[in-house]
Scaffold this active site. Structure first.
Site, PDB file in Angstrom:
ATOM      1  N   CYS A 100      -0.156   9.147  10.262  1.00  0.00           N
ATOM      2  CA  CYS A 100       0.266   8.164   9.892  1.00  0.00           C
ATOM      3  C   CYS A 100       1.560   8.840   9.170  1.00  0.00           C
ATOM      4  O   CYS A 100       1.811  10.076   9.110  1.00  0.00           O
ATOM      5  CB  CYS A 100      -0.984   8.298   8.301  1.00  0.00           C
ATOM      6  SG  CYS A 100      -0.199   8.050   7.235  1.00  0.00           S
ATOM      7  N   CYS A 104       5.301   4.112   4.518  1.00  0.00           N
ATOM      8  CA  CYS A 104       5.051   2.742   3.965  1.00  0.00           C
ATOM      9  C   CYS A 104       4.356   2.541   2.756  1.00  0.00           C
ATOM     10  O   CYS A 104       4.792   1.292   2.650  1.00  0.00           O
ATOM     11  CB  CYS A 104       4.208   1.898   5.410  1.00  0.00           C
ATOM     12  SG  CYS A 104       3.648   3.083   6.988  1.00  0.00           S
ATOM     13  N   THR A 191      -0.802   8.928  -0.073  1.00  0.00           N
ATOM     14  CA  THR A 191      -0.602   9.747   0.443  1.00  0.00           C
ATOM     15  C   THR A 191       1.296   9.880   0.379  1.00  0.00           C
ATOM     16  O   THR A 191       1.424   9.420   0.321  1.00  0.00           O
ATOM     17  CB  THR A 191      -1.046   8.516   1.630  1.00  0.00           C
ATOM     18  OG1 THR A 191      -2.490   8.112   1.837  1.00  0.00           O
ATOM     19  CG2 THR A 191      -0.095   8.546   2.884  1.00  0.00           C
ATOM     20  N   GLU A 258      -3.717  13.668   2.074  1.00  0.00           N
ATOM     21  CA  GLU A 258      -3.818  13.393   0.520  1.00  0.00           C
ATOM     22  C   GLU A 258      -3.090  13.516  -0.780  1.00  0.00           C
ATOM     23  O   GLU A 258      -3.914  15.431  -0.599  1.00  0.00           O
ATOM     24  CB  GLU A 258      -4.664  12.030   1.072  1.00  0.00           C
ATOM     25  CG  GLU A 258      -4.128  10.189   1.052  1.00  0.00           C
ATOM     26  CD  GLU A 258      -4.191  10.707   2.405  1.00  0.00           C
ATOM     27  OE1 GLU A 258      -4.550  12.108   3.118  1.00  0.00           O
ATOM     28  OE2 GLU A 258      -3.962  10.033   2.900  1.00  0.00           O
ATOM     29  N   HIS A 293       0.662  -4.222   2.261  1.00  0.00           N
ATOM     30  CA  HIS A 293      -0.269  -2.722   3.191  1.00  0.00           C
ATOM     31  C   HIS A 293      -1.018  -2.789   3.990  1.00  0.00           C
ATOM     32  O   HIS A 293      -0.745  -2.411   5.292  1.00  0.00           O
ATOM     33  CB  HIS A 293      -0.663  -1.510   1.882  1.00  0.00           C
ATOM     34  CG  HIS A 293      -0.456  -0.297   3.020  1.00  0.00           C
ATOM     35  ND1 HIS A 293       0.674   0.417   2.952  1.00  0.00           N
ATOM     36  CD2 HIS A 293      -1.361   0.587   3.060  1.00  0.00           C
ATOM     37  CE1 HIS A 293       0.228   1.457   3.548  1.00  0.00           C
ATOM     38  NE2 HIS A 293      -1.220   1.548   3.222  1.00  0.00           N
ATOM     39  N   TYR A 297      -2.202  -2.597   9.208  1.00  0.00           N
ATOM     40  CA  TYR A 297      -3.072  -1.499   9.881  1.00  0.00           C
ATOM     41  C   TYR A 297      -2.799  -1.841  11.173  1.00  0.00           C
ATOM     42  O   TYR A 297      -3.757  -0.717  11.829  1.00  0.00           O
ATOM     43  CB  TYR A 297      -3.884  -1.481   8.600  1.00  0.00           C
ATOM     44  CG  TYR A 297      -4.310  -0.095   7.909  1.00  0.00           C
ATOM     45  CD1 TYR A 297      -3.118  -0.668   6.857  1.00  0.00           C
ATOM     46  CD2 TYR A 297      -5.515   1.044   7.784  1.00  0.00           C
ATOM     47  CE1 TYR A 297      -3.112   1.094   5.844  1.00  0.00           C
ATOM     48  CE2 TYR A 297      -5.391   1.182   6.831  1.00  0.00           C
ATOM     49  CZ  TYR A 297      -4.035   1.684   5.800  1.00  0.00           C
ATOM     50  OH  TYR A 297      -4.554   2.651   5.711  1.00  0.00           O
ATOM     51  N   CYS A 300       0.210   0.136  12.950  1.00  0.00           N
ATOM     52  CA  CYS A 300      -0.096   2.117  12.763  1.00  0.00           C
ATOM     53  C   CYS A 300      -1.347   2.218  13.330  1.00  0.00           C
ATOM     54  O   CYS A 300      -1.669   2.681  14.309  1.00  0.00           O
ATOM     55  CB  CYS A 300      -0.047   2.456  11.472  1.00  0.00           C
ATOM     56  SG  CYS A 300      -1.083   2.391  10.456  1.00  0.00           S
ATOM     57  N   GLU A 444     -10.370   6.840   6.655  1.00  0.00           N
ATOM     58  CA  GLU A 444      -9.120   7.097   6.270  1.00  0.00           C
ATOM     59  C   GLU A 444      -9.248   5.331   6.710  1.00  0.00           C
ATOM     60  O   GLU A 444      -8.446   4.388   5.807  1.00  0.00           O
ATOM     61  CB  GLU A 444      -7.693   7.184   6.894  1.00  0.00           C
ATOM     62  CG  GLU A 444      -6.470   6.860   6.153  1.00  0.00           C
ATOM     63  CD  GLU A 444      -6.463   5.839   5.801  1.00  0.00           C
ATOM     64  OE1 GLU A 444      -5.264   5.458   5.503  1.00  0.00           O
ATOM     65  OE2 GLU A 444      -5.790   6.016   8.020  1.00  0.00           O
TER      66      GLU A 444
HETATM   67 FE1  SF4 Z   1       0.070   5.623   6.789  1.00  0.00          FE
HETATM   68 FE2  SF4 Z   1      -0.406   3.370   8.468  1.00  0.00          FE
HETATM   69 FE3  SF4 Z   1      -0.466   3.460   5.946  1.00  0.00          FE
HETATM   70 FE4  SF4 Z   1       2.074   3.543   6.548  1.00  0.00          FE
HETATM   71  S1  SF4 Z   1       0.258   1.835   6.509  1.00  0.00           S
HETATM   72  S2  SF4 Z   1       0.979   4.765   5.371  1.00  0.00           S
HETATM   73  S3  SF4 Z   1       1.307   5.037   8.323  1.00  0.00           S
HETATM   74  S4  SF4 Z   1      -2.215   4.574   6.959  1.00  0.00           S
HETATM   75 FE    FE Z   2      -3.188   4.427   5.080  1.00  0.00          FE
END
Ligand code: SF4
Ligand code: FE
Length: 488
Positions: A100, A104, A191, A258, A293, A297, A300, A444
């Protein structure tokens, strides 16, 4: 646009209070702490890659405010193409960090607030959107990193915010005057918070009329007076204080670093307040943020999975079973799952729609399906990586053993796979698999961007089950009126 180094240097100037294992860290060196520096390096990639001509199209964009070139992480999506580029950007960055990069969350908070404040103002005659726009201009100007702060500790989950024995278990307004508001409470699982410049506070769920003080959204510096961050522990984190090999991904760490952020009577001026008491819009803001968000996923985690698949394949080659049919079959299964994750993120972006504010929003049903898949498929991808990786990924001696003048030769000799591959290389890949498929990373995938149940809530709301029933009745030749009625 800042470079990664400029980003890191600017973090040193903060007067931030970060506690780690009970100790207050010296604020200018927070970014250097072994537990934190990997996360900082990962976030710095979102800055450095914006200066790499190879990724210009994904990482940079023209601001819709004044046409200047900005880092995409500060942009408001103006088209479905923007939404798609976001997902492609995330997969690309994850392939380089294997973890991560945190930025984002604030990006999604800005976009969610942009759409919701517009609608709120249109209905209620408030001026939140103008304030948010001024804040957005500041973010684009300075290219700061903003942490998105949604999740409250929540206490007894059967009770609403105002019903809790302790009223601070949800962030709330404790004072208002002509200058601004004072907020109290905490935000959990934050995060990238300790390596951000500012945070954007949002409510954690829909609010009832009696929860008015809890319907609050605002921006504040992470080092504002009254803000304290307590850094969370991770699986095997003490290894970060040793050599780099046992960490698996020493450069970028795992997950996002975190923390629990405590807000002890923090003042926020009115120009940074974007919601204060508008209970009807708290739920909408949560939904918008969650969907933006959840869109991410498959991008990422798709990129992270690319690294896991690669690591498993390399381990098989290094151990001499890379050509076995069952290994190929497992790798194909992993690829299928990783691409399925990515497909949902692409789909919810392609199906995005323009909101009243002009910003584009993802298809919420598909975004939720995508995140829900992550809560299952990442476990399966990681399971197969552990299967291919072998027991070695869990039982390997340490880097210090390998380097030992006395026993190093035994580690070297007995952990050898294919003769041409140095033992250290095989050990490094094993550690990478251990690190990427272990405890903190899996949790996570389950709970980041919302727990599975939070995604299921959207299915009943958005999938129109009644319509599906009518489709079946029609094809079966059953008149609609003859379907069973619920007992009175
Ligand atoms: Fe982290 Fe993925 Fe969330 Fe971006 S979308 S903050 S990389 S977990
Ligand atoms: Fe996350």
């Amino acid at each position: 646009m800042r470079t990664g180094q400029q980003y890191i240097d600017s973090l040193r100037k903060r007067d931030i209070k970060v506690y780690l294992k009970g100790e207050l860290l010296e604020s200018s060196t927070v970014v250097d702490h072994p537990f934190i520096r990997g996360h900082v390096a990962s976030a710095a990639m979102t800055y450095d890659l914006a200066h790499d001509p190879r990724y210009e199209d994904l990482m940079t964009v023209k601001s819709h405010i004044d046409g200047r070139t900005i880092n995409r992480f500060t942009h408001i999506h103006q088209s479905t193409e923007d939404l798609l580029k976001k997902v492609k950007m995330l997969r690309m960055i994850s392939q380089k960090t294997g973890t991560c990069y945190q930025r984002c969350v604030g990006f999604d908070a800005l976009n969610a607030l942009y759409t919701v404040t517009f609608e709120m103002d249109a209905k209620l005659g408030t001026d939140y959107h103008k304030r948010l726009q001024a804040y957005l201009e500041y973010v684009q100007d300075t290219d700061i990193m903003v942490a998105g702060a949604m999740t409250d500790p929540k206490g007894d989950r059967s009770l609403r915010p105002g019903q809790q024995a302790d009223p601070d278990l949800f962030v709330h307004v404790v004072k208002r005057d002509d200058k601004g508001i004072v907020i109290r409470g905490a935000k959990a699982h934050m995060t990238g918070m300790v390596n951000s410049h500012e945070m954007l506070i949002m409510p954690t769920m829909a609010m009832a009329p009696e929860d008015k003080d809890y319907a609050v959204s605002c921006a504040l510096p992470v080092d504002a007076p009254g803000v304290i961050h307590i850094f969370g522990r991770q699986t095997n984190d003490d290894r970060k204080c040793e050599g780099d090999m046992d960490q698996g991904n020493a450069r970028y760490g795992i997950v996002g670093g975190e923390c629990l952020t405590v807000l002890e009577d923090v003042f926020v001026p009115w120009d940074k307040v974007f919601m204060c008491g508008e209970i009807d819009y708290a739920g909408l803001l949560v939904e918008r943020f969650a969907c933006y968000h959840r869109q991410n996923y498959g991008g990422c985690k798709g990129g992270v999975s690319d690294v896991v698949i690669g690591a498993a394949a390399v381990m098989a080659d290094m151990s001499g079973y890379g050509k076995a049919a069952h290994i190929k079959e497992k790798l194909n299964e992993m690829i299928h799952m990783a691409e399925s994750l990515y497909a949902c993120s692409v789909a919810c972006s392609a199906e995005g729609k323009k909101t009243a504010s002009g910003a584009y929003f993802v298809d919420p049903l598909l975004a939720n399906v995508g995140k829900h898949n992550v809560t299952k498929l990442i476990y399966d991808i990681d399971r197969l990586a552990q299967d291919i990786g072998g027991g070695l990924t869990a039982t390997m001696p340490s880097e210090a053993d390998l380097r030992s003048p006395v026993i190093g030769k035994y580690v070297e000799k007995y952990l050898k796979g294919v003769v041409s591959v140095p033992t250290e290389h095989r050990m490094r890949i094993g550690r990478l698999i251990e690190n990427m498929t272990g405890g903190t990373a899996l949790v996570e995938s389950m709970h980041g961007a919302g727990s599975p149940q939070a995604q299921k809530v959207f299915y009943s709301k958005l999938s129109n089950l009644e319509h599906k029933k009518r489709l079946a009745l029609d094809i079966a030749g059953v008149p609609v009126a003859e379907t069973p009625k619920k007992p009175a």
